[in-house]
Design a protein around this motif. Structure first.
Motif, PDB file in Angstrom:
ATOM      1  N   VAL A 153       0.854  -1.190   0.000  1.00  0.00           N
ATOM      2  CA  VAL A 153       0.000   0.000   0.000  1.00  0.00           C
ATOM      3  C   VAL A 153       0.892   1.242   0.000  1.00  0.00           C
ATOM      4  O   VAL A 153       1.761   1.378   0.861  1.00  0.00           O
ATOM      5  CB  VAL A 153      -0.933   0.009   1.230  1.00  0.00           C
ATOM      6  CG1 VAL A 153      -1.736   1.315   1.295  1.00  0.00           C
ATOM      7  CG2 VAL A 153      -1.879  -1.200   1.183  1.00  0.00           C
ATOM      8  N   PRO A 154       0.699   2.172  -0.940  1.00  0.00           N
ATOM      9  CA  PRO A 154       1.528   3.381  -0.983  1.00  0.00           C
ATOM     10  C   PRO A 154       1.410   4.204   0.299  1.00  0.00           C
ATOM     11  O   PRO A 154       0.351   4.211   0.952  1.00  0.00           O
ATOM     12  CB  PRO A 154       0.960   4.157  -2.176  1.00  0.00           C
ATOM     13  CG  PRO A 154       0.239   3.140  -2.998  1.00  0.00           C
ATOM     14  CD  PRO A 154      -0.282   2.120  -2.025  1.00  0.00           C
ATOM     15  N   GLN A 155       2.460   4.900   0.653  1.00  0.00           N
ATOM     16  CA  GLN A 155       2.468   5.703   1.871  1.00  0.00           C
ATOM     17  C   GLN A 155       1.365   6.759   1.853  1.00  0.00           C
ATOM     18  O   GLN A 155       0.766   7.055   2.881  1.00  0.00           O
ATOM     19  CB  GLN A 155       3.834   6.379   2.069  1.00  0.00           C
ATOM     20  CG  GLN A 155       3.972   7.119   3.393  1.00  0.00           C
ATOM     21  CD  GLN A 155       3.754   6.217   4.596  1.00  0.00           C
ATOM     22  OE1 GLN A 155       4.311   5.123   4.663  1.00  0.00           O
ATOM     23  NE2 GLN A 155       2.942   6.652   5.551  1.00  0.00           N
ATOM     24  N   SER A 156       1.095   7.323   0.685  1.00  0.00           N
ATOM     25  CA  SER A 156       0.044   8.351   0.609  1.00  0.00           C
ATOM     26  C   SER A 156      -1.314   7.789   1.024  1.00  0.00           C
ATOM     27  O   SER A 156      -2.123   8.491   1.654  1.00  0.00           O
ATOM     28  CB  SER A 156      -0.045   8.924  -0.804  1.00  0.00           C
ATOM     29  OG  SER A 156      -0.397   7.913  -1.750  1.00  0.00           O
ATOM     30  N   LEU A 157      -1.557   6.519   0.702  1.00  0.00           N
ATOM     31  CA  LEU A 157      -2.833   5.910   1.086  1.00  0.00           C
ATOM     32  C   LEU A 157      -2.824   5.495   2.550  1.00  0.00           C
ATOM     33  O   LEU A 157      -3.873   5.486   3.204  1.00  0.00           O
ATOM     34  CB  LEU A 157      -3.138   4.714   0.184  1.00  0.00           C
ATOM     35  CG  LEU A 157      -3.361   5.046  -1.298  1.00  0.00           C
ATOM     36  CD1 LEU A 157      -3.863   3.818  -2.052  1.00  0.00           C
ATOM     37  CD2 LEU A 157      -4.338   6.205  -1.463  1.00  0.00           C
ATOM     38  N   LYS A 158      -1.664   5.168   3.082  1.00  0.00           N
ATOM     39  CA  LYS A 158      -1.571   4.914   4.521  1.00  0.00           C
ATOM     40  C   LYS A 158      -1.857   6.196   5.299  1.00  0.00           C
ATOM     41  O   LYS A 158      -2.519   6.172   6.347  1.00  0.00           O
ATOM     42  CB  LYS A 158      -0.191   4.366   4.877  1.00  0.00           C
ATOM     43  CG  LYS A 158       0.073   2.966   4.327  1.00  0.00           C
ATOM     44  CD  LYS A 158       1.483   2.488   4.678  1.00  0.00           C
ATOM     45  CE  LYS A 158       1.752   1.100   4.120  1.00  0.00           C
ATOM     46  NZ  LYS A 158       3.124   0.644   4.422  1.00  0.00           N
ATOM     47  N   ASP A 159      -1.375   7.315   4.800  1.00  0.00           N
ATOM     48  CA  ASP A 159      -1.638   8.604   5.448  1.00  0.00           C
ATOM     49  C   ASP A 159      -3.122   8.947   5.365  1.00  0.00           C
ATOM     50  O   ASP A 159      -3.704   9.454   6.336  1.00  0.00           O
ATOM     51  CB  ASP A 159      -0.815   9.710   4.779  1.00  0.00           C
ATOM     52  CG  ASP A 159       0.685   9.532   4.980  1.00  0.00           C
ATOM     53  OD1 ASP A 159       1.082   8.780   5.897  1.00  0.00           O
ATOM     54  OD2 ASP A 159       1.456  10.147   4.215  1.00  0.00           O
ATOM     55  N   TYR A 160      -3.724   8.671   4.225  1.00  0.00           N
ATOM     56  CA  TYR A 160      -5.170   8.880   4.041  1.00  0.00           C
ATOM     57  C   TYR A 160      -5.948   8.022   5.030  1.00  0.00           C
ATOM     58  O   TYR A 160      -6.873   8.501   5.706  1.00  0.00           O
ATOM     59  CB  TYR A 160      -5.514   8.526   2.598  1.00  0.00           C
ATOM     60  CG  TYR A 160      -6.963   8.390   2.241  1.00  0.00           C
ATOM     61  CD1 TYR A 160      -7.841   9.466   2.330  1.00  0.00           C
ATOM     62  CD2 TYR A 160      -7.452   7.175   1.751  1.00  0.00           C
ATOM     63  CE1 TYR A 160      -9.173   9.333   1.947  1.00  0.00           C
ATOM     64  CE2 TYR A 160      -8.771   7.037   1.360  1.00  0.00           C
ATOM     65  CZ  TYR A 160      -9.632   8.117   1.462  1.00  0.00           C
ATOM     66  OH  TYR A 160     -10.950   7.980   1.069  1.00  0.00           O
ATOM     67  N   ARG A 161      -5.563   6.758   5.153  1.00  0.00           N
ATOM     68  CA  ARG A 161      -6.214   5.856   6.104  1.00  0.00           C
ATOM     69  C   ARG A 161      -6.092   6.385   7.532  1.00  0.00           C
ATOM     70  O   ARG A 161      -7.058   6.333   8.309  1.00  0.00           O
ATOM     71  CB  ARG A 161      -5.592   4.471   5.998  1.00  0.00           C
ATOM     72  CG  ARG A 161      -6.180   3.442   6.968  1.00  0.00           C
ATOM     73  CD  ARG A 161      -5.518   2.095   6.774  1.00  0.00           C
ATOM     74  NE  ARG A 161      -4.089   2.138   7.073  1.00  0.00           N
ATOM     75  CZ  ARG A 161      -3.206   1.276   6.563  1.00  0.00           C
ATOM     76  NH1 ARG A 161      -3.587   0.321   5.742  1.00  0.00           N
ATOM     77  NH2 ARG A 161      -1.927   1.373   6.897  1.00  0.00           N
TER      78      ARG A 161
END
Length: 213
Positions: free
Chosen positions: A180-188
């Motif tokens: 999972v890309p870091q940007s989506l981890k931040d979104y989560r």
């Protein structure tokens, strides 16, 4: 209006519905079932012959699709900021990402879970890991959409974020987070920090723990 009744298993796709209810301020009767309910709660089959969760019963209305239930709860008494109405900016995108969440993103996750987790003793783990790669490749649309955006649609948190966000939450819990890309981890992280999400998760966990007693 009757009080909606939600049947689900803790941390399942039904979390979308529990979360949407908390965000929308809809008072639901939450019934947490053991997993899998078709085997551990066979009486549930009388309510839902599919044996799947979630199931929402609201008077004569019966629904079994988590994303549809989340939208329904957000609009049950009229459109709220959690949904985007026809004619409003990003209405089409709202519909698209709400459906995209389950049809395109969660689908390969569930196949991965079956082959690589639930039935790994049958020698299908390799097939499961192929679906893991499929899942990771399918995140690109969401990743690109969120470039320069905090949320998916109309510059605000909506049901589309609940539906897509759950897929990312599931990825973390079933061992799919590495791709999972870091940007989506931040979104989560932004989504799960919301008070309504915390309340929904706590309600489901309380129900799960009660089953274990």
């Amino acid at each position: 209006m009757t009080k909606p009744v939600l049947y689900t298993c803790a941390r399942s796709r039904g979390l979308r519905a529990t979360w949407a209810a908390e965000e929308a301020g809809v008072d639901i009767d939450l019934n947490i079932l053991p997993f899998p309910p078709r085997y551990l709660a066979p009486e549930y089959l009388e309510l839902n012959p599919l044996g799947t969760v979630p199931l929402l019963v609201d008077g004569e209305t019966r629904m079994t699709e988590s994303c549809a239930i989340a939208h329904y709860l957000a609009t049950r008494e009229g459109f709220t900021p959690l949904a985007i109405a026809p004619g409003e900016r990003d209405y089409g995108e709202y519909c698209d990402y709400t459906y995209h969440a389950d049809a395109t993103i969660t689908f390969p996750q569930t196949v991965y879970m079956r082959f690589a987790i639930f039935e790994k003793d049958k020698g299908w783990a390799e097939a499961g890991h192929a679906y893991a790669k499929w899942f990771h490749k399918r995140l690109v649309k969401v990743e690109q959409r969120l470039e320069g955006r905090e949320y998916l649609c109309a510059d605000r948190f909506t049901v589309a974020d609940i539906c897509v966000g759950y897929a990312l939450i599931l990825a973390e819990s079933v061992g799919l987070d590495e791709g999972v890309p870091q940007s989506l981890k931040d979104y989560r992280a932004r989504l799960t920090a919301r008070e309504a999400y915390q309340r929904a998760f706590a309600r489901e966990e309380a129900g799960r723990q009660a089953l274990a007693r």
